[in-house]
Design an enzyme around this catalytic site. Structure first.
Site, PDB file in Angstrom:
ATOM      1  N   ASP A   1     -41.227 -39.539 -11.067  1.00 22.93           N
ATOM      2  CA  ASP A   1     -39.861 -40.031 -11.145  1.00 22.93           C
ATOM      3  C   ASP A   1     -39.524 -40.097 -12.639  1.00 22.93           C
ATOM      4  O   ASP A   1     -40.378 -40.420 -13.468  1.00 22.93           O
ATOM      5  CB  ASP A   1     -39.786 -41.414 -10.499  1.00 22.93           C
ATOM      6  CG  ASP A   1     -38.352 -41.883 -10.333  1.00 22.93           C
ATOM      7  OD1 ASP A   1     -37.469 -41.019 -10.184  1.00 22.93           O
ATOM      8  OD2 ASP A   1     -38.126 -43.102 -10.352  1.00 22.93           O
ATOM      9  N   LYS A  29     -42.582 -41.978  -6.506  1.00 21.72           N
ATOM     10  CA  LYS A  29     -41.819 -43.186  -6.759  1.00 21.72           C
ATOM     11  C   LYS A  29     -42.025 -44.134  -5.603  1.00 21.72           C
ATOM     12  O   LYS A  29     -42.598 -43.740  -4.604  1.00 21.72           O
ATOM     13  CB  LYS A  29     -40.330 -42.854  -6.966  1.00 21.72           C
ATOM     14  CG  LYS A  29     -39.697 -41.983  -5.862  1.00 21.72           C
ATOM     15  CD  LYS A  29     -38.205 -42.025  -5.874  1.00 21.72           C
ATOM     16  CE  LYS A  29     -37.518 -40.969  -6.685  1.00 21.72           C
ATOM     17  NZ  LYS A  29     -36.059 -40.923  -6.537  1.00 21.72           N
ATOM     18  N   LYS A  53     -43.168 -34.101  -8.986  1.00 21.59           N
ATOM     19  CA  LYS A  53     -42.868 -34.572 -10.331  1.00 21.59           C
ATOM     20  C   LYS A  53     -42.934 -36.084 -10.401  1.00 21.59           C
ATOM     21  O   LYS A  53     -42.735 -36.782  -9.399  1.00 21.59           O
ATOM     22  CB  LYS A  53     -41.486 -34.083 -10.760  1.00 21.59           C
ATOM     23  CG  LYS A  53     -40.310 -34.783 -10.072  1.00 21.59           C
ATOM     24  CD  LYS A  53     -38.980 -34.366 -10.687  1.00 21.59           C
ATOM     25  CE  LYS A  53     -37.817 -35.191 -10.141  1.00 21.59           C
ATOM     26  NZ  LYS A  53     -37.789 -36.576 -10.610  1.00 21.59           N
ATOM     27  N   HIS A  92     -34.430 -32.725 -16.594  1.00 24.73           N
ATOM     28  CA  HIS A  92     -33.752 -33.794 -15.842  1.00 24.73           C
ATOM     29  C   HIS A  92     -32.507 -34.246 -16.613  1.00 24.73           C
ATOM     30  O   HIS A  92     -32.567 -34.407 -17.827  1.00 24.73           O
ATOM     31  CB  HIS A  92     -34.716 -34.966 -15.636  1.00 24.73           C
ATOM     32  CG  HIS A  92     -34.180 -36.025 -14.731  1.00 24.73           C
ATOM     33  ND1 HIS A  92     -33.201 -36.921 -15.116  1.00 24.73           N
ATOM     34  CD2 HIS A  92     -34.469 -36.327 -13.444  1.00 24.73           C
ATOM     35  CE1 HIS A  92     -32.917 -37.718 -14.105  1.00 24.73           C
ATOM     36  NE2 HIS A  92     -33.675 -37.396 -13.078  1.00 24.73           N
TER      37      HIS A  92
END
Lengths: 396, 396
Positions: free
Chosen positions: A171, A144, A169, A260
């Site tokens: 974002d 990110k 991962k 998430h």
């Protein structure tokens, strides 16, 4: 015309907290849930005794739990939940989600349910095996901020992998935007992490976010695998728990899944309604095949309570096995649904690693995002510090 | 390496209620949302001015709304939401769903968003046209209780259609259970309703519940259409809003969709968190292509407030059109996203029809389930009474 309804008699249990002013009202409310979640029909009008006996939920236990709150155990017929996760969730909490003062606290797997759900493909043990990391918490971060190009994100992923992060991962806000297309980003980032792995000899995983339009989820996941991604990030609150299960169960993917919590928060926010943290972030994620579950650690910017986090750990790790088996009691070597990594997150910093490991033990995944960038330009150096701190924390 | 970020500058607005102790805290919380929902990154660490300027949300307005509650209008860049409903919802309320004291009250469509979403294929006008019913509320009921065989449910559907019900839906608990398989039920019920229509000359619709496993939703919907079903029932809370959108947008289906609120209730339950009733049951359903939205009417067994129901009506019918156009102000003939039927439900009875029509007007769909069976064996007679009462209610 009468039916020849003949169910197995097998039932699974859901545990609710019910707000009620006394035992009589509690019993009436529990009885109403038994009907609401199955026949959704006035009891006197149920046309056949077989339906009343075999389909309607049964109150197995009802106890005062707290001031004005009762704990009800309701058992539903296996067949009512069918073979589908959507319908199982519907039975557990479909219509009662609209009623105030009812919270789903827990549920158990009967043997028939257990057979229908594969659960996490990797879980804690499988993910440790895949990464070759056995003693310390796993290290996770996100690429990110949104707005960087695929090439810039790939450069970031490369440096994070060089620094020794285990799981890198996307974002969760990276989707398929015009300024950062999914296909290009995933190709570039997977390649970058592979290149770093060749240089380090480690096996960092890149997990792209494959949350997306209904008809494109599977394509994105397979593109990711083809590009060399080592896992997937998914937001079941946005795209559905069963979409995640379909990814987890796909043998041609066979990738670890990190769940998430985007858009799921409101499901647990009221202590008198919705789902317990254990069910939402633990049990449902496992049932739907996640190998690790992200949630906000207390004391970050999301203000979860310590008790909520403990409840999530229980949901990630408590026995999920057919009732009455050795595995249900957590017997070593007995087979149940794999425990998964709790992933405390939400503004975590390097200076809190000790505290996190004290709370979660070694079997957690530490997710640190922005703070890795807050200590000067040497990103790989910050990553090494992250690893050193995690290793030191377990040796205390 | 710097990006060549060049977005259109087009932004869409989300309206939040934010709990705060004063204007300074309100401003800080609103600013935090601008970051959380886009870059999810500490502001000072954002690596490029272009990202800070073009990607991060902007506070367009901030006002005290109530004691300790502020109303913030935040504008997000069109491109951040990409072309996908999952990501649009993520931007509107993904991570902030996990924060207490933030509620999404409303949102507007910028021209670019408007173009990306087709919305309801039928809406109020299209569904009336399809049914040939122009003056009175539509009549809806469910085939139930669960436990009846496909043949029994088909017999029920036949009698309900003979009695003059407009929309005969599966109970939302009918999935694909071993005692009532989806394929057989849908074939039989669709055939039964067609047979009744041939006898009455009317055009009652059968709407099977196609909520199901990710990989089977589309197959079930197409099987339903092939069998002659006139619409679909779907639970977006169980299977995802974008799954519903994919059904609504499928030109080879082209069927009206009735959205059921199972599992969604907790999203609106706390007045200080989650989504407003308007957003949850109105705006999101329309954006995802539903033509009618079921919700609990106040005074039934679900205890919604009158104000909640008014808010849902607004969400089902308020202008959804590009900002600044004539359609946004509701100008006649101007093109916006179609308004949809509110479907008050939850233990409604024939003796409440007058009250319902007084509250919702003629443009609603009345859903009465169990109570149609509570007046003796003459089901068709109860249906005719349902219709007579609805007709009489609009002529008062």
């Amino acid at each position: 015309m009468t039916s020849a309804l003949q169910l197995s008699g097998e039932r699974f249990a859901a545990v609710y907290y019910i707000r009620a002013e006394g035992p009589t009202q509690a019993e009436a409310r529990a009885r109403a849930i038994c009907l609401e979640q199955t026949v959704e029909f006035p009891e006197p009008l149920i046309p056949e005794a077989a339906i009343r006996r075999q389909i309607v939920g049964e109150i197995a236990d009802l106890q005062a739990a707290d001031q004005g709150v009762y704990r009800a155990v309701i058992r539903y017929p296996l067949e009512v939940a069918g073979d589908e996760l959507t319908q199982l969730i519907n039975v557990l909490f479909g219509n009662v989600s609209i009623q105030p003062g009812v919270r789903l606290m827990d549920f158990t797997l009967s043997p028939g349910l257990f057979r229908r759900y594969r659960g996490p493909r990797f879980g804690i043990a499988g993910l440790r095996e895949r990464l070759g990391v056995h003693q310390r918490p796993l290290l996770c971060t996100a690429i990110k901020p949104m707005g960087l190009s695929p090439a810039q994100l790939a450069d970031l992923a490369y440096r994070l992998a060089l620094g020794g992060i285990d799981l890198i991962k996307d974002d969760h806000g990276l989707a398929d935007q015009p300024f950062c297309r999914f296909d290009e980003r995933v190709q570039r980032c997977a390649e970058a992490v592979s290149r770093a792995n060749r240089e380090t000899g480690q096996q960092a995983l890149y997990l792209p976010n494959v949350t997306g339009p209904f008809a494109d989820i599977s394509r994105r996941a397979h593109l990711a695998r083809g590009a060399g991604a080592g896992g997937l990030l998914f937001c079941p609150g946005l795209a559905g728990l069963d979409s995640m299960r379909s990814l987890a169960d796909d043998d041609t993917l066979a990738l670890p899944i990190l769940s998430h919590p985007a858009f799921q928060g409101s499901l647990a926010v009221s202590p008198e309604a919705g789902l317990s943290h254990r069910v939402l972030f633990g049990l449902l994620n496992r049932l739907a095949g996640a190998d690790a579950a992200i949630f906000p650690h207390f004391g970050g910017r999301f203000a979860y309570a310590e008790a909520d986090c403990r409840d999530i750990v229980r949901g990630c790790t408590q026995a999920m096995a057919p009732e009455g088996t050795a595995a249900e009691n957590g017997a070593a070597g007995a087979s149940g649904m794999a425990p998964i990594f709790p992933v405390p997150a939400g503004g975590m910093r390097l200076d809190r690693i000790d505290e996190l490991v004290r709370f979660y033990g070694r079997d957690c995944m530490l997710l640190i995002g922005g703070d890795l960038h807050a200590h000067g330009d040497d990103l790989a150096g910050s990553c090494r510090r992250f690893r050193d701190l995690a290793e030191a924390a377990v040796s205390h």
